[in-house]
Design a protein around this motif. Structure first.
Motif: not given
Length: 506
Positions: A130-135, A421-428, A494-501
């Protein structure tokens, strides 16, 4: 002045020492509070230890303790030669490793596969951190530029034209399809009981094809003129770059706000020109390697990554279409999803492999691997649509109403507020579909594509490594590879879900 006696509520003696509280941290605390804190947990702990004793210990013994680590042929993995009970035959894996990774890809050209692996990893890793630029630039390179580069690296070949030639060729193919259908109906009318109807429809289609021919005539004429140049690819490229850049400049706002779009377009075409020159696509490119020679982990990764990347936009489009207020779009999306979810993946692969060529013109050939990629992408996209639709249903209705009150259009409301928001809810659920797809790639061996498991089974036929433990060793090695990829996707989700929530941690 008299001495006052001590108050009666003040204790004169020391309190006796009490026992130390039970330890709730460390290994002892874990055993006490999690494993032996109730009769049920004690029973489960005992069963778990027995299971580990009868399964984990023999597995470790087979893979490591009794394993054979060096040898040149099957005799090294025989109990008579080793002098003890033989476990895993790792020399077999060492001998067949290239086949498991590359399949039957020519050895002199395997550097192209390695380069593709390296480019994919170099572009994917910055997206995962996440911390790297130019995504934005990195994602554009990975999702749009890398697939094209990977195709020409793995398959080889060059290009005979560019945008003008490709567009003219597609339009001519459409014209021929319409005209061919019209001629077929006219011919059928000669022996049909309802001759006037097919004859009329056929003549209408022939007329439509005639009109299409004259509508695209300027484009086909320009293509033919460009092919007469000494450098037809670069002439076509130059015309395409000028036309596309001019259109983007006008759509971007002209002289007021269109300069950014113009600069971006010119830089993109400059990068494409560098890629064409480096890979020699204007001179025939690399030697062509037929996809029937691909195999092993290469095919598994190609199918899995293509299916994962392609299923997301398909799933999003179908999920939004199923919630659309336009009946035609909604009915089409529902029918599409229910049809593809109602058939097994094996049926989809058979359909894509053996029936898809029947629906395209006779002079248009579809590669066998491409057919499987199309089938997997459509099948996974239908499942992904239902996962994303669950996320869309979880978004509060007030979010869209608030966006509408602020004057946002439906597209901006969906792309900026509802869909994230919808994509964040259904990451699993999304990652679960990705893991399932990665494991289901082994089904392509049914349609004569040698993925990792297909190459593994093919290696069993080598008599030089025919031992009682060869099959077990091969499947154990393949299982480790599948576990590494699937477990990695699971942990990263799990890392992405924890970071976005982060707003819900407390």
């Amino acid at each position: 002045m008299t001495d006052l006696s001590a108050p009666s509520f003040v204790r004169q003696d020391l309190v006796a020492e009490r026992a130390a509280p039970a330890n709730t941290t460390g290994f002892i605390g874990l055993v006490r509070t999690r494993l032996l804190n109730s009769p049920g947990n004690i029973l489960l702990t005992i069963l778990g230890l027995l299971l580990a004793w009868y399964i984990v210990i023999p597995t470790i013994k087979f893979l490591l303790v009794d394993a054979v680590w060096a040898g040149k042929d099957r005799t090294a993995c025989l109990a008579e030669k080793a002098g003890h009970e033989v476990g895993a035959c790792w020399p077999y894996i060492e001998a067949k490793l290239t086949q498991l990774i590359y399949g039957f890809y020519p050895e002199a050209q395997r550097w192209r596969v390695n380069l593709t692996y390296g480019l994919g990893a170099a572009l994917l890793l910055p997206l995962l951190l996440p911390r790297l630029p130019a995504k934005g630039i990195n994602s554009g390179l990975f999702f749009f530029a890398f697939p094209v580069v990977a195709f020409f690296l793995l398959h080889g070949g060059g290009i005979a034209g560019f945008g003008v030639s490709w567009t003219a060729g597609l339009l001519q193919l459409f014209e021929q399809s319409v005209g061919g259908a019209g001629d077929l109906l006219v011919n059928l009318s000669k022996s049909s009981a309802i001759a006037p109807l097919p004859w009329v429809l056929g003549k209408v289609l022939v007329l439509v094809a005639f009109l299409i021919h004259w509508l695209i005539f300027p484009l086909t004429w320009l293509r033919d003129q460009l092919q007469l140049w000494s450098l037809p690819v670069w002439g076509d490229f130059l015309v395409t770059a000028v036309v596309v850049s001019a259109v983007l400049f006008v759509l971007g706002g002209g002289m007021r706000t269109g300069r950014r779009a113009l600069i971006g377009s010119l830089l993109t075409f400059a990068g494409i020109a560098v890629g064409i020159k480096l890979m020699g696509l204007d001179r025939g490119g690399f030697p062509i390697v037929d996809t029937r020679l691909w195999g092993g982990l290469l095919v598994t990764l190609v199918i899995a990554i293509t299916g994962i990347v392609a299923s997301m936009p398909i799933g999003i489009a179908l999920a939004l279409g199923r919630r659309s207020s336009i009946p035609l779009i909604r009915i089409f999306s529902i029918a599409f999803i229910e049809f593809w979810r109602g058939v097994p993946l094996i049926t989809v692969l058979f359909f894509a492999t053996y029936m898809l060529p029947l629906f395209v013109p006779g002079n248009f050939a579809v590669d066998g691997l491409l057919r499987a990629l199309i089938g997997v992408a459509i099948f996974t996209g239908a499942y992904m649509a239902e996962v994303i639709r669950g996320g869309l249903a979880a978004v509060a209705r007030g979010q869209a109403e608030a966006a509408s009150a602020l004057g946002l259009s439906w597209w901006k409301t969906t792309s900026l507020i509802v869909l994230p928001q919808a994509l964040r809810y259904v990451i699993p659920g999304i990652v679960n579909s990705f893991i399932s797809l990665f494991k289901d790639t082994s089904l392509v061996s049914i349609v004569a594509l040698f993925d990792l498991l297909g190459s593994l089974r093919a290696s069993f036929s080598d008599p030089n490594w025919s031992t009682p433990t060869t099959a077990f060793t091969g499947f154990a090695f393949a299982g480790m590879i599948y576990f590494v990829f699937c477990f990695g996707m699971s942990r990263y989700s799990l890392f992405v879900e924890h970071r976005l929530n982060a707003h819900r941690r407390h």
